[in-house]
Design a protein around this motif. Structure first.
Motif, PDB file in Angstrom:
ATOM      1  N   MET A   1       0.950  -1.316  -0.107  1.00 59.18           N
ATOM      2  CA  MET A   1       0.093   0.127  -0.089  1.00 59.18           C
ATOM      3  C   MET A   1       0.805   1.161  -0.059  1.00 59.18           C
ATOM      4  O   MET A   1       1.664   1.170   0.833  1.00 59.18           O
ATOM      5  CB  MET A   1      -1.043  -0.018   1.254  1.00 59.18           C
ATOM      6  N   ALA A   2       0.581   2.233  -0.976  1.00 59.58           N
ATOM      7  CA  ALA A   2       1.363   3.364  -1.097  1.00 59.58           C
ATOM      8  C   ALA A   2       1.100   4.424   0.170  1.00 59.58           C
ATOM      9  O   ALA A   2       0.035   4.297   0.997  1.00 59.58           O
ATOM     10  CB  ALA A   2       0.810   3.862  -2.242  1.00 59.58           C
ATOM     11  N   MET A   3       2.052   5.177   0.495  1.00 59.91           N
ATOM     12  CA  MET A   3       2.140   6.338   1.491  1.00 59.91           C
ATOM     13  C   MET A   3       1.344   7.485   0.877  1.00 59.91           C
ATOM     14  O   MET A   3       1.639   7.747  -0.459  1.00 59.91           O
ATOM     15  CB  MET A   3       3.249   6.507   2.274  1.00 59.91           C
ATOM     16  N   ALA A   4       0.585   8.098   1.831  1.00 58.35           N
ATOM     17  CA  ALA A   4       0.390   9.550   1.352  1.00 58.35           C
ATOM     18  C   ALA A   4       1.049  10.572   1.690  1.00 58.35           C
ATOM     19  O   ALA A   4       1.920  10.278   2.765  1.00 58.35           O
ATOM     20  CB  ALA A   4      -1.333   9.782   1.996  1.00 58.35           C
ATOM     21  N   GLY A   5       1.241  11.614   0.728  1.00 58.13           N
ATOM     22  CA  GLY A   5       1.861  12.619   1.251  1.00 58.13           C
ATOM     23  C   GLY A   5       2.123  13.246   2.391  1.00 58.13           C
ATOM     24  O   GLY A   5       3.019  13.614   3.015  1.00 58.13           O
ATOM     25  N   PRO A   6       0.793  13.509   3.045  1.00 57.89           N
ATOM     26  CA  PRO A   6       0.964  14.029   4.454  1.00 57.89           C
ATOM     27  C   PRO A   6       1.346  13.122   5.529  1.00 57.89           C
ATOM     28  O   PRO A   6       1.695  13.430   6.432  1.00 57.89           O
ATOM     29  CB  PRO A   6      -0.596  14.138   4.637  1.00 57.89           C
ATOM     30  N   ASP A   7       1.315  11.716   5.308  1.00 66.04           N
ATOM     31  CA  ASP A   7       1.839  10.908   6.269  1.00 66.04           C
ATOM     32  C   ASP A   7       3.339  11.058   6.310  1.00 66.04           C
ATOM     33  O   ASP A   7       4.162  10.885   7.114  1.00 66.04           O
ATOM     34  CB  ASP A   7       1.371   9.281   5.749  1.00 66.04           C
ATOM     35  N   ILE A   8       3.889  11.305   5.059  1.00 65.88           N
ATOM     36  CA  ILE A   8       5.374  11.478   4.644  1.00 65.88           C
ATOM     37  C   ILE A   8       5.767  12.676   5.490  1.00 65.88           C
ATOM     38  O   ILE A   8       6.708  12.515   6.279  1.00 65.88           O
ATOM     39  CB  ILE A   8       5.743  11.419   3.406  1.00 65.88           C
ATOM     40  N   GLU A   9       5.133  13.684   5.310  1.00 66.24           N
ATOM     41  CA  GLU A   9       5.275  14.970   5.955  1.00 66.24           C
ATOM     42  C   GLU A   9       5.241  14.746   7.538  1.00 66.24           C
ATOM     43  O   GLU A   9       6.078  15.553   8.190  1.00 66.24           O
ATOM     44  CB  GLU A   9       4.463  16.139   5.436  1.00 66.24           C
ATOM     45  N   GLN A  10       4.516  14.078   8.003  1.00 66.74           N
ATOM     46  CA  GLN A  10       4.031  14.073   9.564  1.00 66.74           C
ATOM     47  C   GLN A  10       5.490  13.271  10.055  1.00 66.74           C
ATOM     48  O   GLN A  10       6.120  13.561  11.085  1.00 66.74           O
ATOM     49  CB  GLN A  10       2.674  13.321   9.719  1.00 66.74           C
ATOM     50  N   LEU A  11       5.798  12.212   9.297  1.00 68.62           N
ATOM     51  CA  LEU A  11       6.801  11.362   9.863  1.00 68.62           C
ATOM     52  C   LEU A  11       8.163  12.135   9.876  1.00 68.62           C
ATOM     53  O   LEU A  11       8.917  12.406  10.864  1.00 68.62           O
ATOM     54  CB  LEU A  11       7.179  10.182   8.941  1.00 68.62           C
ATOM     55  N   ILE A  12       8.435  12.992   8.989  1.00 69.67           N
ATOM     56  CA  ILE A  12       9.634  13.894   8.794  1.00 69.67           C
ATOM     57  C   ILE A  12       9.428  15.040   9.826  1.00 69.67           C
ATOM     58  O   ILE A  12      10.570  15.372  10.668  1.00 69.67           O
ATOM     59  CB  ILE A  12       9.698  14.483   7.354  1.00 69.67           C
ATOM     60  N   ARG A  13       8.286  15.629  10.050  1.00 67.17           N
ATOM     61  CA  ARG A  13       8.185  16.601  10.909  1.00 67.17           C
ATOM     62  C   ARG A  13       8.294  16.030  12.720  1.00 67.17           C
ATOM     63  O   ARG A  13       8.858  16.771  13.367  1.00 67.17           O
ATOM     64  CB  ARG A  13       6.797  17.181  10.797  1.00 67.17           C
ATOM     65  N   GLU A  14       7.922  14.991  12.604  1.00 65.98           N
ATOM     66  CA  GLU A  14       8.120  14.188  13.973  1.00 65.98           C
ATOM     67  C   GLU A  14       9.699  14.147  14.418  1.00 65.98           C
ATOM     68  O   GLU A  14      10.227  14.372  15.537  1.00 65.98           O
ATOM     69  CB  GLU A  14       7.677  12.719  14.072  1.00 65.98           C
ATOM     70  N   ALA A  15      10.444  13.898  13.509  1.00 64.26           N
ATOM     71  CA  ALA A  15      12.033  13.750  13.596  1.00 64.26           C
ATOM     72  C   ALA A  15      12.604  14.905  13.710  1.00 64.26           C
ATOM     73  O   ALA A  15      13.740  15.244  14.253  1.00 64.26           O
ATOM     74  CB  ALA A  15      12.613  12.703  12.487  1.00 64.26           C
ATOM     75  N   PHE A  16      12.093  16.072  12.759  1.00 64.43           N
ATOM     76  CA  PHE A  16      12.692  17.180  12.633  1.00 64.43           C
ATOM     77  C   PHE A  16      11.747  18.214  13.122  1.00 64.43           C
ATOM     78  O   PHE A  16      11.183  18.980  12.046  1.00 64.43           O
ATOM     79  CB  PHE A  16      13.407  17.506  11.323  1.00 64.43           C
ATOM     80  N   PRO A  17      11.504  18.787  14.181  1.00 64.66           N
ATOM     81  CA  PRO A  17      10.417  19.598  14.783  1.00 64.66           C
ATOM     82  C   PRO A  17      10.615  21.182  14.019  1.00 64.66           C
ATOM     83  O   PRO A  17       9.523  21.460  13.851  1.00 64.66           O
ATOM     84  CB  PRO A  17      10.381  19.397  16.206  1.00 64.66           C
ATOM     85  N   ASP A  18      11.852  21.413  13.879  1.00 66.88           N
ATOM     86  CA  ASP A  18      12.050  22.635  13.502  1.00 66.88           C
ATOM     87  C   ASP A  18      12.051  22.674  12.024  1.00 66.88           C
ATOM     88  O   ASP A  18      12.149  24.001  11.313  1.00 66.88           O
ATOM     89  CB  ASP A  18      13.728  23.165  13.825  1.00 66.88           C
ATOM     90  N   ALA A  19      11.697  21.658  11.237  1.00 66.40           N
ATOM     91  CA  ALA A  19      11.912  21.563   9.957  1.00 66.40           C
ATOM     92  C   ALA A  19      10.764  22.183   9.021  1.00 66.40           C
ATOM     93  O   ALA A  19       9.818  22.415   9.375  1.00 66.40           O
ATOM     94  CB  ALA A  19      11.969  20.271   9.268  1.00 66.40           C
ATOM     95  N   HIS A  20      11.251  22.927   7.855  1.00 63.82           N
ATOM     96  CA  HIS A  20      10.471  23.595   6.798  1.00 63.82           C
ATOM     97  C   HIS A  20      10.254  22.191   5.878  1.00 63.82           C
ATOM     98  O   HIS A  20      11.274  21.930   5.360  1.00 63.82           O
ATOM     99  CB  HIS A  20      10.968  24.834   6.251  1.00 63.82           C
ATOM    100  N   VAL A  21       9.294  21.805   5.685  1.00 60.66           N
ATOM    101  CA  VAL A  21       9.022  20.409   4.993  1.00 60.66           C
ATOM    102  C   VAL A  21       8.118  20.631   3.608  1.00 60.66           C
ATOM    103  O   VAL A  21       6.856  21.224   3.994  1.00 60.66           O
ATOM    104  CB  VAL A  21       8.559  19.207   5.740  1.00 60.66           C
ATOM    105  N   ILE A  22       8.466  20.232   2.500  1.00 62.40           N
ATOM    106  CA  ILE A  22       7.526  20.306   1.507  1.00 62.40           C
ATOM    107  C   ILE A  22       7.736  18.910   0.785  1.00 62.40           C
ATOM    108  O   ILE A  22       8.482  18.445   0.286  1.00 62.40           O
ATOM    109  CB  ILE A  22       7.706  21.620   0.391  1.00 62.40           C
ATOM    110  N   VAL A  23       6.274  18.220   0.888  1.00 70.17           N
ATOM    111  CA  VAL A  23       6.273  17.068  -0.011  1.00 70.17           C
ATOM    112  C   VAL A  23       5.310  17.095  -1.321  1.00 70.17           C
ATOM    113  O   VAL A  23       4.307  17.639  -1.144  1.00 70.17           O
ATOM    114  CB  VAL A  23       5.682  15.830   1.168  1.00 70.17           C
ATOM    115  N   THR A  24       5.699  16.645  -2.397  1.00 66.39           N
ATOM    116  CA  THR A  24       5.043  16.930  -3.596  1.00 66.39           C
ATOM    117  C   THR A  24       4.964  15.607  -4.209  1.00 66.39           C
ATOM    118  O   THR A  24       6.054  14.638  -4.352  1.00 66.39           O
ATOM    119  CB  THR A  24       5.792  17.824  -4.608  1.00 66.39           C
ATOM    120  N   ASP A  25       3.875  15.161  -4.771  1.00 70.75           N
ATOM    121  CA  ASP A  25       3.459  14.180  -5.592  1.00 70.75           C
ATOM    122  C   ASP A  25       4.122  14.134  -6.940  1.00 70.75           C
ATOM    123  O   ASP A  25       3.344  15.005  -7.751  1.00 70.75           O
ATOM    124  CB  ASP A  25       2.220  13.519  -5.457  1.00 70.75           C
ATOM    125  N   LEU A  26       5.008  13.658  -7.159  1.00 71.25           N
ATOM    126  CA  LEU A  26       5.925  13.987  -8.541  1.00 71.25           C
ATOM    127  C   LEU A  26       5.101  13.186  -9.769  1.00 71.25           C
ATOM    128  O   LEU A  26       5.213  14.002 -11.025  1.00 71.25           O
ATOM    129  CB  LEU A  26       7.328  13.387  -8.596  1.00 71.25           C
TER     130      LEU A  26
END
Length: 77
Positions: A1-26
């Motif tokens: 099952m594929a991951m949704a963009g918001p799920d990817i962003e959430q995992l990254i933000r959990e690891a890097f709370p200060d991060a500016h994150v942009i996830v794009t479905d290419l």
């Protein structure tokens, strides 16, 4: 099952709370994403180490639920 963009962003933000994150479905298929992550956590790290840190944040989903991720990492300016 594929991951949704918001799920990817959430995992990254959990690891890097200060991060500016942009996830794009290419490809529009929910399977090939691009991510730009800007965080102070990357200070003193090589580009490879920065990418490894982001992959670690994805908790083993890279290559499984997440097929492809074009990654760009940077320090804040």
């Amino acid at each position: 099952m594929a991951m949704a963009g918001p799920d990817i962003e959430q995992l990254i933000r959990e690891a890097f709370p200060d991060a500016h994150v942009i996830v794009t479905d290419l490809a529009g298929d929910g399977d090939h994403y691009g991510a730009r992550v800007v965080s102070r956590a990357f200070a003193g790290k090589s580009r490879i180490q920065q990418h490894q840190m982001v992959y670690a944040a994805l908790k083993g989903r890279m290559g499984e639920a997440l097929h492809a991720l074009a990654l760009e990492t940077a320090m804040p300016t």
